[in-house]
Write an enzyme that holds these catalytic residues in place. Structure first.
Site, PDB file in Angstrom:
ATOM      1  N   LYS A 121       0.872  -1.179   0.000  1.00 14.87           N
ATOM      2  CA  LYS A 121       0.000   0.000   0.000  1.00 14.87           C
ATOM      3  C   LYS A 121       0.906   1.225   0.000  1.00 14.87           C
ATOM      4  CE  LYS A 121      -4.202   1.950   1.851  1.00 14.87           C
ATOM      5  NZ  LYS A 121      -3.776   3.338   2.065  1.00 14.87           N
ATOM      6  N   CYS A 436      30.889  23.705  16.557  1.00 18.90           N
ATOM      7  CA  CYS A 436      31.870  23.799  17.634  1.00 18.90           C
ATOM      8  C   CYS A 436      33.211  23.974  16.946  1.00 18.90           C
ATOM      9  CB  CYS A 436      31.850  22.512  18.445  1.00 18.90           C
ATOM     10  SG  CYS A 436      33.398  22.171  19.292  1.00 18.90           S
TER      11      CYS A 436
HETATM   12  S1  IVH Z   1      -6.545  -0.492  -4.844  1.00 17.41           S
HETATM   13  C1  IVH Z   1     -10.859  -0.273  -6.015  1.00 17.41           C
HETATM   14  N1  IVH Z   1      -3.983  -0.962  -4.382  1.00 17.41           N
HETATM   15  O1  IVH Z   1      -4.867   3.435  -1.107  1.00 17.41           O
HETATM   16  C2  IVH Z   1      -9.615  -0.323  -5.209  1.00 17.41           C
HETATM   17  N2  IVH Z   1      -4.900   1.090  -3.623  1.00 17.41           N
HETATM   18  O2  IVH Z   1      -8.049   3.558  -0.151  1.00 17.41           O
HETATM   19  C3  IVH Z   1      -8.780   0.859  -5.407  1.00 17.41           C
HETATM   20  N3  IVH Z   1      -3.265   2.577  -2.564  1.00 17.41           N
HETATM   21  O3  IVH Z   1      -5.618   6.293  -2.081  1.00 17.41           O
HETATM   22  C4  IVH Z   1      -7.529   0.917  -4.664  1.00 17.41           C
HETATM   23  N4  IVH Z   1      -1.535   1.249  -2.777  1.00 17.41           N
HETATM   24  O4  IVH Z   1      -4.304   5.262  -4.008  1.00 17.41           O
HETATM   25  C5  IVH Z   1      -5.024  -0.104  -4.227  1.00 17.41           C
HETATM   26  N5  IVH Z   1      -1.739  -1.505  -4.076  1.00 17.41           N
HETATM   27  C6  IVH Z   1      -2.762  -0.643  -3.931  1.00 17.41           C
HETATM   28  C7  IVH Z   1      -2.601   0.607  -3.305  1.00 17.41           C
HETATM   29  C8  IVH Z   1      -3.703   1.454  -3.166  1.00 17.41           C
HETATM   30  C9  IVH Z   1      -1.950   2.427  -2.342  1.00 17.41           C
HETATM   31  C10 IVH Z   1      -4.025   3.783  -2.160  1.00 17.41           C
HETATM   32  C11 IVH Z   1      -4.947   4.330  -3.202  1.00 17.41           C
HETATM   33  C12 IVH Z   1      -6.017   5.005  -2.391  1.00 17.41           C
HETATM   34  C13 IVH Z   1      -6.037   4.198  -1.142  1.00 17.41           C
HETATM   35  C14 IVH Z   1      -7.216   3.265  -1.173  1.00 17.41           C
END
Ligand code: IVH
Length: 681
Positions: A121, A436
């Protein structure tokens, strides 16, 4: 069940607070509280609304994603909405297990083993890239999920985003993913800003969001950003593969950056294992993540599972401990670094952040402390991400107590003296740091220099830690790094907290470290302004220590990325007889490395020439002009000085042009620049 007045009031408070913080975060890019704090408020409201549905108002922030678009950007309606994902906040394995149970139940397949695509994430800014017949035609932010902002101009400045896909003639393919700033680029950017006395970025995510929602693409281009794809939006004229992982593979083949740290796993066990594996790696990743994401891999199953309000049922995010938290500053200390640099450090009420308990956080320097206006008694946001030292990123002003301390004044605080050796302290012109003046007379500087010398990325002497270095320096057993190689087991074993066994281990580690590389050795010397990367470059270019020692400032500056400051530091270091003496001693006790011939540096037509760009050029963007100049060996600097060879001025050139005229620097326009470039090739 009737709702008590208190509950109604609390829900209202929460809604107001969340709306306020949404505005700060999404619209102004100036968050006032850490994410973890925001998540707590959001969850509390969600729970209240679940318990008492009558509390839900049409404008409740729990029913929208993020904020409204800034007026300045053109709105873009997403044909396929950009959704959010449900988050499991518990840090244990239960979240993963519960998700798997839920999926099997929803699919009415209680005994099936589900395949999941596990991803990271990323912590940046969600973006949708629209390719038509393989060509990037539009980039849009998420906005409220339905309508985002057109940020195509800014996104085009991100080098890793392909402007054209390889082998893709789909009528429409919207690639969705995250724009982020790597930890290294974030650190570099902030370091430069700090040195120039300019405001720093709060965290990489803000760096990414702030740059993309910056109205001036030239400014956006200055902040180095990257991108990873994790999904898609509208697709026409392309047969999607059958699984999430295969779609990502396909995108990668088309030239879209996709993070390799992903895997298809089976059942809850697979999710737990992925979560743990990444938790162990989290600190050493080159970018921030705030968790992992589990997605049902089979796209047919994904559509069978469908969505609930703003979240898909087939995906869940599993978080890690937050990398930002709030705590209170109990005191502000000043520490003496290896080169005598005096760094204010906040002594904190201990707080669990980024997976460890933190009680000290750097404030970097006096100006930064004053700019953020950190005072004793303040509630502050602390960030600890990756291997970097925890830092104070800002003050929660609303929580400042009436008896908070005075604005920070380093000189006054130390009464002009080094807190370790009592030498007087100075702040040279153009320098952000007080120092220093004690040099190696200052025990703190000697200790830091030794710790640096022995550190993992330098000579890598395991066991030579700060407690031991304190004793060795205080007892005058070790005065220079060369003395380390003269340590004997008996003498060491007699020290505090050292037994025969650990003394023997240390002596073995010291002996082992003698065989090293030139890059490590140069880095270990602790030359001011020479970090690990520069040391590696020196080793590669010069091949031998003698070649480096005999290079003058001009020769050093022929290397890419070496400017006058680094060159001067290197020459000053090797010009000091004491330093050469220590190097000689290190060699004679047997420290050695392999050497090679070195590289013959290619001298390009504009090598050694410095240019400054100002104003708007008629056809070239600033980035293009810079790239053209650099390709011919020129340096492009940010400000005009006596050393500037040419100022390239366009429309509405400002103070840089005045400065050039004042100093008599040659000023040329774009046409003359093109002529110059052509005549040299
Ligand atoms: S999937 C329909 N995969 O997390 C699903 N999101 O709440 C859409 N994010 O701001 C999101 N890494 O930009 C997905 N591997 C990942 C992700 C990811 C970061 C962020 C995304 C959004 C939040 C989702």
């Amino acid at each position: 069940m009737t709702v008590s007045g208190q509950t109604v009031q609390r829900a209202r408070e929460l809604r107001d607070a969340i709306l306020h913080h949404n505005r700060q975060y999404y619209i102004l890019d100036q968050p006032l509280i850490p994410d973890a704090e925001y998540d707590r408020l959001f969850r509390e409201l969600q729970q209240l609304e679940e318990e008492y549905p009558e509390l839900v108002t049409p404008d409740s922030p729990t029913h929208r994603v993020g904020g409204k678009a800034l007026d300045a950007f053109v709105p873009v309606r997403h044909v396929v909405p950009m959704l959010s994902i449900r988050t499991e906040t518990d840090i244990s394995d239960e979240g993963a297990v519960a998700f798997d149970v839920r999926i099997r139940k929803e699919l009415s397949e209680p005994d099936a083993v589900i395949a999941y695509n596990c991803e990271l994430k990323f912590d940046g800014l969600a973006i949708s890239l629209r390719y038509e017949r393989g060509v990037l035609v539009q980039a849009a932010t998420r906005g409220d999920g339905e309508v985002g902002e057109d940020v195509t101009q800014n996104v085009r400045t991100i080098r890793s985003i392909p402007l054209r896909l390889t082998d893709c003639d789909a009528e429409v393919l919207e690639v969705r993913g995250e724009i982020y700033m790597s930890r290294k680029n974030f650190e570099h950017y902030n370091e430069k800003q700090r040195d120039a006395g300019l405001p720093t970025l709060v965290n990489p995510r803000n760096g990414a969001a702030g740059s993309i929602r910056q109205l001036d693409p030239a400014l956006a281009a200055k902040r180095p950003l990257s991108f990873f794809a994790y999904g898609w939006g509208e697709v026409r004229g392309w047969n999607l593969p059958r699984t999430q992982s295969e779609v990502l593979d396909a995108l990668q083949k088309m030239g879209v950056p996709v993070c390799d740290e992903r895997s298809v796993t089976q059942g809850a066990q697979g999710l737990v294992a992925f979560h743990q594996r990444i938790a162990e790696k989290r600190d050493s990743l080159p970018f921030d993540i705030d968790g992992v994401v589990y997605k049902v891999n089979d796209l047919a199953l994904q559509s069978q599972l469908g969505f609930v309000t703003r979240e898909p049922r087939w995906a869940v995010a599993h978080k890690y401990p937050a990398e930002e938290q709030i705590t209170v500053v109990r005191d502000i200390d000043v520490q003496v670094g290896r080169t005598g640099k005096l760094t204010p450090v906040a002594k904190l009420e201990p707080v669990f952040v980024g997976g460890t308990t933190v009680s000290n956080a750097t404030l970097h320097n006096e100006d930064e402390t004053r700019r953020k206006d950190v005072r004793i008694g303040d509630t502050v946001i602390v960030r600890r991400a990756g291997d970097v030292i925890p830092e104070v990123v800002g003050v929660v002003l609303e929580k400042r107590p009436l008896d908070a301390g005075e604005p920070f004044d380093l000189f006054k605080r130390l009464q002009g003296q080094c807190p370790v050796c009592g030498s007087h302290i100075v702040r040279e012109e153009g320098e952000a740091a007080w120092r220093c003046t004690g040099g190696l007379f200052c025990a703190a500087q000697r200790k830091q220099a030794l710790l640096h010398f022995a550190s993992r990325r330098a000579m890598d002497i395991e066991g030579l830690g700060d407690k031991l270095v304190d004793q060795l320096v205080d007892a005058d057993i070790v005065k220079t790094p060369a003395d380390v190689y003269r340590l004997e087991v008996e003498k060491l074993a007699a020290l505090d907290r050292m037994g025969e066994k650990s003394a023997q281990n240390l002596v073995d580690a010291i002996r082992h470290s003698k065989q090293t590389t030139l890059a490590r050795f140069v880095y270990a010397l602790g030359i001011r302004n020479v970090g690990e990367a520069t040391a590696k470059d020196f080793a590669r270019f010069f091949g031998s220590l003698n070649a480096l020692i005999s290079a003058d400032e001009e020769r050093l500056q022929q290397m890419p990325d070496v400017g006058p400051i680094v060159a001067q530091s290197v020459c000053a270091f090797f010009g000091e007889p004491h330093n050469n003496d220590v190097i000689q001693q290190l060699r004679s006790v047997g420290v050695s490395w392999e050497e090679h011939e070195g590289m013959t540096m290619e001298v390009l037509p504009l090598t050694g020439k410095t240019f400054v760009l100002t104003g708007t050029l008629p056809t070239l963007s600033r980035e293009e002009a810079k790239a053209l100049l650099e390709a011919q060996g020129a340096k492009v600097a940010g400000s005009v000085s006596k050393k500037t060879d040419y100022v390239v001025a366009g429309a509405e050139a400002g103070s840089k042009l005045d400065k050039a005229q004042e100093l008599g620097v040659t000023v040329i326009d774009e046409a003359a620049l093109m002529q110059l470039l052509e005549s040299k090739t």
